[in-house]
Design a protein around this motif. Structure first.
Motif, PDB file in Angstrom:
ATOM      1  N   ALA A 487       0.831  -1.205   0.000  1.00  0.00           N
ATOM      2  CA  ALA A 487       0.000   0.000   0.000  1.00  0.00           C
ATOM      3  C   ALA A 487       0.864   1.252   0.000  1.00  0.00           C
ATOM      4  N   SER A 488       1.978   1.211   0.744  1.00  0.00           N
ATOM      5  CA  SER A 488       2.876   2.354   0.799  1.00  0.00           C
ATOM      6  C   SER A 488       3.503   2.619  -0.569  1.00  0.00           C
ATOM      7  N   GLN A 489       3.873   1.551  -1.280  1.00  0.00           N
ATOM      8  CA  GLN A 489       4.457   1.722  -2.611  1.00  0.00           C
ATOM      9  C   GLN A 489       3.439   2.313  -3.587  1.00  0.00           C
ATOM     10  N   VAL A 490       2.180   1.880  -3.479  1.00  0.00           N
ATOM     11  CA  VAL A 490       1.138   2.419  -4.352  1.00  0.00           C
ATOM     12  C   VAL A 490       0.908   3.893  -4.038  1.00  0.00           C
ATOM     13  N   ARG A 491       0.880   4.243  -2.758  1.00  0.00           N
ATOM     14  CA  ARG A 491       0.720   5.660  -2.390  1.00  0.00           C
ATOM     15  C   ARG A 491       1.878   6.498  -2.925  1.00  0.00           C
ATOM     16  N   SER A 492       3.072   5.953  -2.839  1.00  0.00           N
ATOM     17  CA  SER A 492       4.247   6.699  -3.307  1.00  0.00           C
ATOM     18  C   SER A 492       4.201   6.930  -4.813  1.00  0.00           C
ATOM     19  N   ALA A 493       3.621   5.977  -5.539  1.00  0.00           N
ATOM     20  CA  ALA A 493       3.524   6.129  -6.991  1.00  0.00           C
ATOM     21  C   ALA A 493       2.505   7.185  -7.389  1.00  0.00           C
ATOM     22  N   ASN A 494       1.654   7.588  -6.451  1.00  0.00           N
ATOM     23  CA  ASN A 494       0.575   8.510  -6.758  1.00  0.00           C
ATOM     24  C   ASN A 494       0.884   9.956  -6.412  1.00  0.00           C
ATOM     25  N   VAL A 495       2.125  10.251  -6.102  1.00  0.00           N
ATOM     26  CA  VAL A 495       2.510  11.635  -5.830  1.00  0.00           C
ATOM     27  C   VAL A 495       3.281  12.183  -7.028  1.00  0.00           C
ATOM     28  N   ARG A 496       3.446  13.482  -7.063  1.00  0.00           N
ATOM     29  CA  ARG A 496       4.193  14.111  -8.159  1.00  0.00           C
ATOM     30  C   ARG A 496       5.592  13.521  -8.239  1.00  0.00           C
ATOM     31  N   ARG A 497       6.015  13.144  -9.413  1.00  0.00           N
ATOM     32  CA  ARG A 497       7.294  12.477  -9.681  1.00  0.00           C
ATOM     33  C   ARG A 497       7.366  11.110  -9.004  1.00  0.00           C
ATOM     34  N   GLY A 498       6.207  10.526  -8.709  1.00  0.00           N
ATOM     35  CA  GLY A 498       6.201   9.221  -8.048  1.00  0.00           C
ATOM     36  C   GLY A 498       6.439   8.055  -8.988  1.00  0.00           C
ATOM     37  N   VAL A 499       6.175   8.253 -10.289  1.00  0.00           N
ATOM     38  CA  VAL A 499       6.388   7.190 -11.273  1.00  0.00           C
ATOM     39  C   VAL A 499       7.778   7.358 -11.882  1.00  0.00           C
ATOM     40  N   SER A 500       8.625   6.378 -11.640  1.00  0.00           N
ATOM     41  CA  SER A 500      10.002   6.399 -12.143  1.00  0.00           C
ATOM     42  C   SER A 500      10.451   4.958 -12.324  1.00  0.00           C
ATOM     43  N   GLN A 501      11.635   4.790 -12.870  1.00  0.00           N
ATOM     44  CA  GLN A 501      12.143   3.432 -13.020  1.00  0.00           C
ATOM     45  C   GLN A 501      12.349   2.781 -11.657  1.00  0.00           C
ATOM     46  N   ALA A 502      12.849   3.569 -10.711  1.00  0.00           N
ATOM     47  CA  ALA A 502      13.054   3.024  -9.367  1.00  0.00           C
ATOM     48  C   ALA A 502      11.730   2.592  -8.738  1.00  0.00           C
ATOM     49  N   ALA A 503      10.672   3.380  -8.977  1.00  0.00           N
ATOM     50  CA  ALA A 503       9.366   3.031  -8.414  1.00  0.00           C
ATOM     51  C   ALA A 503       8.857   1.735  -9.014  1.00  0.00           C
ATOM     52  N   LEU A 504       8.990   1.571 -10.334  1.00  0.00           N
ATOM     53  CA  LEU A 504       8.523   0.334 -10.965  1.00  0.00           C
ATOM     54  C   LEU A 504       9.368  -0.864 -10.555  1.00  0.00           C
ATOM     55  N   ASP A 505      10.664  -0.647 -10.402  1.00  0.00           N
ATOM     56  CA  ASP A 505      11.519  -1.741  -9.919  1.00  0.00           C
ATOM     57  C   ASP A 505      11.077  -2.172  -8.523  1.00  0.00           C
ATOM     58  N   GLY A 506      10.686  -1.209  -7.680  1.00  0.00           N
ATOM     59  CA  GLY A 506      10.215  -1.540  -6.346  1.00  0.00           C
ATOM     60  C   GLY A 506       8.911  -2.320  -6.375  1.00  0.00           C
ATOM     61  N   LEU A 507       7.991  -1.927  -7.258  1.00  0.00           N
ATOM     62  CA  LEU A 507       6.730  -2.665  -7.399  1.00  0.00           C
ATOM     63  C   LEU A 507       6.993  -4.099  -7.851  1.00  0.00           C
ATOM     64  N   ALA A 508       7.922  -4.261  -8.800  1.00  0.00           N
ATOM     65  CA  ALA A 508       8.245  -5.591  -9.301  1.00  0.00           C
ATOM     66  C   ALA A 508       8.951  -6.433  -8.242  1.00  0.00           C
TER      67      ALA A 508
END
Length: 715
Positions: A487-508
């Motif tokens: 849930a924390s990772q999903v919340r982090s992806a929903n903020v400004r500049r939250g979508v990045s390669q590092a964010a997707l690597d974390g989700l994966a």
């Protein structure tokens, strides 16, 4: 509340006066409710011998269906009612019935629960306060509505005492969906709720806000010069107090129905008609921050003292020791063939998105049946049943995460990552660490399918809402952190500049996925129980007034006609489990004998009981083989209350009492004692041919029909 005449003001059924209210079990005091102590538990050694083998749970199962508060109330009523019958008919019984002492569920090996049934199961297993309520209602059936109100409904409604941002957030959501009229109505309705549902308060709020006229202003107060000397004739009507109240309540009911129909219409346009009622439950989200997990926490904590620290491996009520709890839900698994994705983040400006789908997948279903399973009281034992069937997600399946960030009108950045789709080892090996609240939330997230829509996700993200439950299934994430970290990772992806390669690597890396209500695959829990190994299932049904068991119908051959046309749910191919044609099953269900309803019943329209004999078809998503004979022991309760929409919450107290009073009624003794009670206490299996559809014959013709004047069939 009880009137001076001794009748419950909200009930048609007579309320007995076996003892004065002063001797009722006291409501739980304010403050943190008591937890089950280790000393109250059965010995660990006694559990070891009952542990189920991995992949199979032998013995009869209890299936608790979905249906929100209606399903929970029906399960409570049936449990207390059957306890009362068991206590009255078994020699050497305790002075008053208890769930442990009556042994009502002693024969049950597993409990498969869905949605509202999972709320009920969680409290019956982990809440000493709730078990005491069930015991008390069994001891005093004629006072059960008041007991339920004082010890369940009122504590739950206590979460609505605080002013919070829900109404404004829901209105913002409606406006983003171009439903302006609904959003305005919700804002006004929310304030009306907050002011105490009196017209005087409503009028005061309007006049004070717009004209500075408060309660101190009288007809003789100073007036505007233009009005001097004129007579003001304030027209109104008069009538008997009871008639005025009735008219007012009818008006409020009509307004509520109108709002309900507005929401239903909006949901229909979004192809989500089947969960429109559940949308109306969101009124209680203002305390919780607009996430389904926090709503579930609010309910379980207020009514049963179950908070986020309670895990599947926490101490349980003694009656539940050694039984397997199967918490049914689905994993959202759309593939490229479905032309759908799970929307993790969606924002219009600055424009960015993050999505997830499944590749190298045969496209069996948008939703894959799954279950959290644990043998209660078994310490660190692994889950007795695999999280998903091996045939549901092939080894080559991959979770694909995609991110897009638009940096200008013509430029965008794209990111990608992937992970194994069928790696659930942590959820199975450390099942005892999983949060009870999070498991129940996943099982009941009826509107979780919103994650399949970009527009819906964008609207929810804009107000910080989330109606799905997110989990991490990676071996790198401890089971105790599986929900909160995801849930924390999903919340982090929903903020400004939250979508990045590092964010997707974390989700994966965390293998983050959306898990939602089991009703998207099987709303009865029956298929989950069969998948776990049960061949005899005692199923409680929560039907609408028509008494058509829609959840069962969907599991039968040809049951797809009961699906919601065009919705994501209609694309689920997990449903066909039984070889028998749906029309034959419905005819057999309609022929089941019915209990005679209690006098004055207003909310229960029928209670059908009996056994259906069915056989399975091969189902890869559930991992069920073909040709398996199954006995369905059914208690189907039909009622005219909703799952929890704009329903007077005290109607659920009345519903609970009507179920109990009907089960314990002397007129129903031959059918209840002769047909139903052997399911819970018999030691021999049924000898009837397993491949045919048939029904139990009642022990007596008496009480084998519904009360005259009540529609007990409707098929």
């Amino acid at each position: 509340p009880l009137s001076k005449s001794g009748r419950c003001a909200r009930l048609g059924c007579r309320v007995g006066r076996a003892r004065t209210l002063g001797t009722l079990p006291p409501a739980s005091p304010a403050g943190p409710p008591p937890r089950l102590s280790a000393g109250a538990m059965a010995t660990q050694e006694g559990v070891v011998g009952q542990r189920a083998q991995a992949g199979s749970v032998s013995g009869p199962a209890l299936a608790l269906p979905g249906g929100g508060l209606r399903a929970s109330s029906i399960a409570s009523g049936l449990t207390s009612g059957l306890m009362a019958v068991a206590h009255a008919t078994r020699p050497g019984a305790e002075e008053t019935p208890t769930l442990l002492g009556t042994g009502l569920y002693a024969r049950i090996a597993s409990i498969a629960s869905v949605s509202g049934g999972s709320w009920f199961a969680a409290e019956l297993i982990y809440s000493e306060r709730f078990v005491r309520l069930i015991d008390a209602m069994a001891a005093f059936p004629d006072e059960s509505a008041e007991l339920h109100r004082r010890q369940w409904t009122e504590p739950w409604m206590g979460i609505t005492d605080k002013d919070s941002p829900y109404v404004k957030m829901f209105a913002r959501l409606a406006k983003r969906l171009d439903l302006i009229g609904i959003s305005d109505d919700i804002l006004l309705f929310g304030y009306f709720w907050k002011t105490g549902f009196t017209w005087t308060n409503w009028t005061l709020a309007m006049l004070e806000a717009t004209g500075d006229i408060d309660m101190s202003v009288a007809l003789g107060s100073p007036v505007s010069p233009w009005a001097e000397g004129k007579a003001w004739l304030v027209a109104h009507g008069m009538g008997a107090a009871s008639e005025a109240v009735d008219r007012a309540m009818d008006g409020h009911h009509r307004q509520g129905l109108a709002l309900c129909e507005d929401v239903r219409a909006a949901a229909k346009r979004l192809n989500l008609t089947g969960i429109a009622d559940d949308i109306l439950l969101f009124g209680y989200l203002w305390k919780s921050g607009f996430t389904w997990t926090k709503l579930t926490l609010a309910i379980l904590e207020a009514t049963g003292g179950i908070d986020m620290s309670v895990a599947l491996g926490s101490p349980v009520s003694p009656w539940a020791e050694g039984k397997a709890w199967l918490v049914a839900h689905v994993v959202a698994t759309p593939s490229s063939r479905d032309r759908r994705v799970v929307h993790i983040a969606e924002h219009r400006w600055p424009a960015f998105s993050a999505t997830q789908s499944v590749s190298d997948f045969p496209g069996l279903s948008v939703f894959t049946p799954a279950m959290y399973s644990y043998v209660l009281g078994s310490g660190e034992a692994s889950a007795p049943v695999p999280y998903v069937a091996a045939s549901a997600l092939p080894p080559a399946s991959r979770l694909n995460y995609r991110g897009v960030v638009r940096t200008s009108l013509f430029r965008k950045k794209q990111y990608a990552a992937d992970a194994r789709a069928n790696n659930f080892g942590a959820l199975e090996r450390r099942a005892q660490e999983l949060s009870v609240v999070s498991c129940a939330a996943a099982s009941s997230a009826a509107a979780g399918g919103f994650v399949l829509g970009a527009r819906l996700t964008r609207a929810l993200d804009a107000v910080g809402g989330d109606l799905a439950v997110w989990q991490s299934a990676s071996d790198t994430v401890p089971a105790r952190d599986a929900f909160e970290r995801a849930a924390s990772q999903v919340r982090s992806a929903n903020v400004r500049r939250g979508v990045s390669q590092a964010a997707l690597d974390g989700l994966a890396e965390g293998a983050v996925q959306a898990v939602i209500d089991a009703g998207y695959s099987d709303g009865t829990g029956i298929a989950y129980a069969i998948r776990a190994g049960a061949r005899e299932v005692v199923a409680y049904f929560s039907n609408t007034k028509s008494n058509v068991p829609v959840g069962l119908a969907k599991l039968c051959l040809g049951g797809s006609k009961f699906m919601f046309g065009g919705s994501a749910l209609s694309q689920n191919k997990a449903l066909c489990v039984f070889a028998q044609p749906v029309d034959d099953v419905l005819r057999a269900y309609a022929a089941l004998p019915k209990l005679r309803l209690c006098a004055g019943a207003r909310f229960v329209s029928a209670i059908s009981v009996g056994t259906l004999y069915v056989t399975t078809v091969k189902n890869d998503l559930f991992g069920i083989p073909s040709g398996v004979p199954v006995m369905l022991r059914i208690i189907g309760v039909a009622s005219n209350v909703t799952m929890g929409g704009l329903e007077d919450v005290y109607d659920f107290d009345a519903l609970t009492q009507e179920v109990i009073q009907t089960v314990v009624a002397p007129d129903n003794a031959p059918l209840v004692q002769g047909t139903v009670m052997p399911w819970f206490f018999a030691s021999t299996a049924d000898k009837a041919q397993p491949s045919e559809i048939s029904t139990d014959e009642p022990a007596s013709d008496q009480a084998a029909e519904s009360e005259p004047g009540h529609d007990g069939a409707g098929l």
